[in-house]
Write a protein that holds these residues in place. Structure first.
Motif, short mmCIF file in Angstrom:
data_model
loop_
_atom_site.label_atom_id
_atom_site.label_comp_id
_atom_site.label_asym_id
_atom_site.label_seq_id
_atom_site.Cartn_x
_atom_site.Cartn_y
_atom_site.Cartn_z
N SER A 91 0.81 -1.21 0.00
CA SER A 91 0.00 0.00 0.00
C SER A 91 0.84 1.26 0.00
N ALA A 92 2.18 1.13 -0.09
CA ALA A 92 3.04 2.30 -0.09
C ALA A 92 2.70 3.19 -1.27
N GLY A 93 2.60 4.51 -0.99
CA GLY A 93 2.30 5.46 -2.05
C GLY A 93 0.81 5.66 -2.22
N SER A 94 -0.02 5.01 -1.41
CA SER A 94 -1.45 5.23 -1.50
C SER A 94 -1.97 5.62 -0.13
N SER A 95 -3.04 6.39 -0.09
CA SER A 95 -3.59 6.81 1.17
C SER A 95 -4.96 7.40 0.94
N ASP A 96 -5.71 7.49 2.03
CA ASP A 96 -7.03 8.11 1.99
C ASP A 96 -7.85 7.59 0.82
N GLY A 97 -7.92 6.27 0.68
CA GLY A 97 -8.74 5.71 -0.37
C GLY A 97 -8.19 5.92 -1.75
N GLY A 98 -6.89 6.17 -1.87
CA GLY A 98 -6.28 6.34 -3.18
C GLY A 98 -6.44 7.73 -3.74
N ASN A 99 -6.77 8.70 -2.88
CA ASN A 99 -7.00 10.06 -3.38
C ASN A 99 -5.73 10.90 -3.42
N LYS A 139 -11.12 12.98 -7.81
CA LYS A 139 -10.59 12.75 -6.47
C LYS A 139 -11.06 13.85 -5.54
N SER A 140 -11.18 13.53 -4.28
CA SER A 140 -11.49 14.55 -3.28
C SER A 140 -10.34 15.54 -3.20
N CYS A 141 -10.60 16.75 -2.74
CA CYS A 141 -9.54 17.76 -2.63
C CYS A 141 -9.77 18.64 -1.42
N TYR A 142 -8.70 19.28 -0.97
CA TYR A 142 -8.75 20.20 0.16
C TYR A 142 -8.97 21.62 -0.35
N ALA A 143 -9.99 22.29 0.21
CA ALA A 143 -10.20 23.72 -0.05
C ALA A 143 -9.62 24.47 1.15
N TYR A 144 -8.36 24.86 1.03
CA TYR A 144 -7.67 25.47 2.16
C TYR A 144 -8.07 26.93 2.37
N SER A 145 -8.23 27.31 3.64
CA SER A 145 -8.40 28.70 4.07
C SER A 145 -9.51 29.43 3.31
N TYR A 146 -9.12 30.44 2.53
CA TYR A 146 -10.11 31.27 1.84
C TYR A 146 -9.60 31.61 0.44
N PRO A 174 -15.76 14.56 -5.10
CA PRO A 174 -16.14 14.85 -6.49
C PRO A 174 -17.62 15.24 -6.59
N GLY A 175 -17.88 16.39 -7.24
CA GLY A 175 -19.24 16.88 -7.40
C GLY A 175 -19.75 17.72 -6.25
N GLN A 176 -19.01 17.78 -5.14
CA GLN A 176 -19.44 18.54 -3.98
C GLN A 176 -18.99 19.99 -4.08
N SER A 177 -19.73 20.89 -3.39
CA SER A 177 -19.44 22.33 -3.46
C SER A 177 -19.13 22.90 -2.08
N ALA A 178 -18.39 24.00 -2.07
CA ALA A 178 -18.14 24.79 -0.87
C ALA A 178 -18.41 26.24 -1.23
#
Length: 245
Positions: A91-99, A139-146, A174-178
């Motif tokens: 599993s090296a090199g993969s994490s958080d469900g492969g995201n 893939k999921s992503c981080y929306a940091y700060s502002y 994926p497909g989600q909004s902030a």
């Protein structure tokens, strides 16, 4: 007469003694005695074929062969053994469900490359706009700060409303909004340096607070008036949370 006889006896004795010495020497040579060891023959200098009287040389050969095998492999471990530094974890090199995109265990950052941005005017609160970011990637992503905003030819980005800081970094599947709320100008006219523009560019932040990706053009349906009170909230998961400041 006696003298002649004595001489014959003496000569006979001497010859007999010499013959005896020669016979003894020949016997010693034929029996492999000391005389034979003084002059080794060519056949005596080699070991008989198939002899097992030299275990030391066999051991030396095996050691040499082992050393040769090590040298030919460059000192690398046996292919049947695990290599140094490998833990065998598939599993090296993969994490958080492969995201993860870099194997670091972190999700990718939301940027202009994996999202879509839209902005709309709202009736309440007054002089506010709603900025929406939607994850268009796989893939999921981080929306940091502002978000970093730039209206028209502004030389700097507006400050953030600190009271809007969420408890944790917003994660967009994926497909989600902030959402982020934008206060464009003061309602009582207390702001200064106001101007109207129909141009807006938006940028994203990385985990280190620096720009991530490129600034994206976000179309405005009409001109917007902004002044020195221009401000933006942190990214929020709920629309109402973005418009309460």
């Amino acid at each position: 007469m006696r003298s002649i006889r004595f001489s014959r006896i003496t000569r006979t004795s001497v010859l007999g003694a010499a013959a005896l010495v020669s016979a003894l020497s020949l016997t010693a040579c034929q029996s492999g005695g000391p005389a034979a060891s003084d002059t080794p023959t060519a056949s005596g200098s080699q070991k008989p074929a198939g002899t097992s009287a030299a275990p030391a040389s066999d051991t030396g050969r095996e050691t040499a062969e082992d050393s040769g095998a090590s040298a030919s492999s460059g000192g690398k471990p046996d292919a049947k053994q695990p290599h140094s530094g490998s833990n065998g974890d598939s599993s090296a090199g993969s994490s958080d469900g492969g995201n993860s995109v870099d194997g670091s265990g972190k999700l990718p950052t939301c940027t202009d490359a994996n999202t879509k941005l839209t902005v709309t005017s709202v009736k309440r609160p007054v002089n506010h706009m709603l900025l929406t970011v939607t994850n268009t990637g796989s893939k999921s992503c981080y929306a940091y700060s502002y978000p970093f905003l730039r209206f028209g030819e502004a030389q700097s980005v507006p400050p953030v409303v600190e009271d809007s800081r969420p408890q944790s970094v917003v994660v967009l599947d994926p497909g989600q909004s902030a959402y982020a709320g934008i206060l464009t100008s003061s309602a009582d006219g207390s702001g200064d340096g106001g101007y109207s523009t129909q141009e807006l560019t938006v940028g994203f932040q990385g985990a280190d607070g620096r720009s991530a990706g490129a600034m994206a053009d976000v179309p405005l349906s009409a001109e917007v008036f902004v002044d020195s009170t221009l401000a933006v909230t942190y990214w929020q998961t709920e629309m109402d949370d973005a418009l309460m400041y």
